[in-house]
Design a protein around this motif. Structure first.
Motif: not given
Length: 211
Positions: A109-111, A117-118
């Motif tokens: 879930h990283r950018e 990222s969200p």
């Protein structure tokens, strides 16, 4: 959504905190190779995980996707007790100043690239929302110097406390980062959503479906 975990409600988050400690171990020990933090049980916990710490969890469908910890500057914290060499002048202390530590996001879930990222945006927004509501407007961060530009772009006002030094084989600089309503608006603009990320006070734990 970001959940605030304090000594008053931590008993409601036993599973989520267990996930958070294991996420910390995966990121800081397994990935970043901070072997001094390694624990046989795979849970990264230190002396600052005490009754003064405020934990922030990004939770989705019962899974902790991101985590960060806030420590009051008026109590022992990393800069005061572990990394005092990063501060060349008088150490920042005050009820309005807290230290931001153990920030970590699940790798999935990283950018990708320069955009937050969200999960990362939600965690940072959580700090600002919590701070604005709690009389806190400045955080202490020990971080990679490359983060300086990112914080300025997010409308944090950053001031280095000293020159970068090698810590655990990585360059680390200590800074203060102050924020206000403009910082929150910038984060909201970047994610295209002005809704609050912190759960409402009456929502004391993640919703779970029966079954």
């Amino acid at each position: 959504m970001i959940h605030i975990v304090t000594p008053q409600n931590i008993h409601l988050y036993q599973d989520e905190m267990e996930q958070a400690y294991r996420l910390r171990h995966r990121i800081f020990v397994d990935e970043m190779k901070w072997t001094d933090l390694a624990k046989p049980d795979g849970r990264e916990i230190d002396q600052f995980d005490n009754e003064h710490a405020v934990h922030m969890l990004c939770v989705a469908d019962g899974k902790v996707l991101g985590y960060q910890r806030m420590l009051p500057s008026t109590r022992p914290h990393l800069l005061s007790d572990i990394l005092p060499q990063l501060c060349e002048d008088e150490r920042p202390v005050g009820a309005h100043i807290w230290e931001w530590t153990r920030y970590c996001v699940d790798p999935a879930h990283r950018e990708r690239g320069r955009a937050l990222s969200p999960v990362a945006n939600a965690l940072l927004s959580g700090i600002v929302e919590w701070g604005l509501e709690s009389g806190i407007n400045t955080i202490i961060i020990e971080m990679n110097p490359l983060w300086l530009l990112r914080l300025v772009q997010l409308h944090f006002r950053t001031i280095p406390l000293g020159l970068p030094q090698s810590v655990g084989g990585q360059d680390v600089v200590a800074v203060t980062a102050s924020f206000d309503r403009r910082t929150l608006l910038r984060l909201q603009e970047m994610r295209g959503d002005s809704r609050r990320v912190l759960i409402q006070p009456q929502q004391t734990r993640p919703m779970r479906l029966a079954g």
